[in-house]
Design an enzyme around this catalytic site. Structure first.
Site, mmCIF file in Angstrom:
data_model
loop_
_atom_site.group_PDB
_atom_site.id
_atom_site.type_symbol
_atom_site.label_atom_id
_atom_site.label_comp_id
_atom_site.label_asym_id
_atom_site.label_seq_id
_atom_site.Cartn_x
_atom_site.Cartn_y
_atom_site.Cartn_z
ATOM 1 N N ASP A 11 0.870 -1.181 0.000
ATOM 2 C CA ASP A 11 0.000 0.000 0.000
ATOM 3 C C ASP A 11 0.906 1.230 0.000
ATOM 4 O OD1 ASP A 11 0.867 0.402 2.613
ATOM 5 O OD2 ASP A 11 -1.136 0.399 3.511
ATOM 6 N N CYS A 33 3.450 -2.599 3.972
ATOM 7 C CA CYS A 33 2.530 -1.514 4.305
ATOM 8 C C CYS A 33 3.257 -0.623 5.307
ATOM 9 C CB CYS A 33 1.187 -2.046 4.822
ATOM 10 S SG CYS A 33 1.231 -2.900 6.407
ATOM 11 N N THR A 49 3.359 -0.674 8.631
ATOM 12 C CA THR A 49 3.999 -1.463 9.687
ATOM 13 C C THR A 49 4.368 -2.877 9.241
ATOM 14 O OG1 THR A 49 1.843 -2.246 10.388
ATOM 15 C CG2 THR A 49 2.707 -0.277 11.509
ATOM 16 N N HIS A 81 12.327 -22.126 9.903
ATOM 17 C CA HIS A 81 11.503 -22.832 10.884
ATOM 18 C C HIS A 81 9.999 -22.738 10.625
ATOM 19 C CE1 HIS A 81 14.708 -23.116 14.319
ATOM 20 N NE2 HIS A 81 15.144 -23.582 13.159
ATOM 21 N N HIS A 137 10.507 -29.284 11.805
ATOM 22 C CA HIS A 137 9.675 -28.112 11.520
ATOM 23 C C HIS A 137 8.515 -28.440 10.586
ATOM 24 C CE1 HIS A 137 12.522 -25.863 13.798
ATOM 25 N NE2 HIS A 137 13.503 -26.321 13.039
#
Ligand code: RB5
Length: 151
Positions: free
Chosen positions: A7, A64, A66, A97, A132
């Site tokens: 964004d 974006c 954050t 992992h 994993h």
């Protein structure tokens, strides 16, 4: 093929990431946005999530402000393992992992240089498999509604 989406809050990072991919001859499909004009991050999260889960693209990168909102939206699509990354260790470990298939970063959190560095690590780190695989399968079972913690 790498799926790209952002964004306005992550547009600066995506410009730098695309330059890195171009310089390294890494193929990508750009799902927008294409400017710093305000847009809604779920649109781009959804496009990239579908490109990855359909098999059209092997991995995705979303940015974006954050990295959080766009990761939350992408993770609503079945089969997505989107990880917000703010450091090099996380970029490596979420591939090793968690078998993350979408890297998410924030343009208001990290620098363009770090975004390129974390992208390089993410794209060049394999899934570790082994123990994993079982844990990632458990995460998928939670998504599918088949999880049994006693199994
Ligand atoms: C847009 O202002 C901002 O909310 C968005 O880029 C993102 O940070 C959401 O998580």
């Amino acid at each position: 093929m790498i799926a790209l989406g952002c964004d306005h809050g992550g547009y600066n990072l995506m410009v730098a990431i695309k330059q890195y991919l171009d310089e390294h001859g890494i193929a990508y499909k750009d799902f927008g946005t294409d400017s710093a004009e305000s847009v809604d991050y779920p649109v781009y999260a959804y496009r990239v999530a579908k490109a990855v889960t359909s098999g059209e693209c092997a991995l995705g990168i979303l940015c974006c402000g954050t990295g959080i909102g766009i990761a939350m939206a992408a993770n609503k699509v079945k089969g997505v393992r989107a990880a917000v990354v703010n450091d090099a260790f996380g970029a490596e470990m979420t591939r090793r992992h968690n078998h993350a298939n979408i890297l998410c970063m924030g343009g208001r959190v990290i620098s363009e240089e770090d975004a390129v560095r974390f992208t390089d690590i993410f794209l060049n780190t394999p899934e570790e498999g082994g123990r994993h695989d079982k844990r990632v399968a458990m995460v998928t079972a939670i998504e599918d509604g088949t999880f049994d913690e006693n199994a």
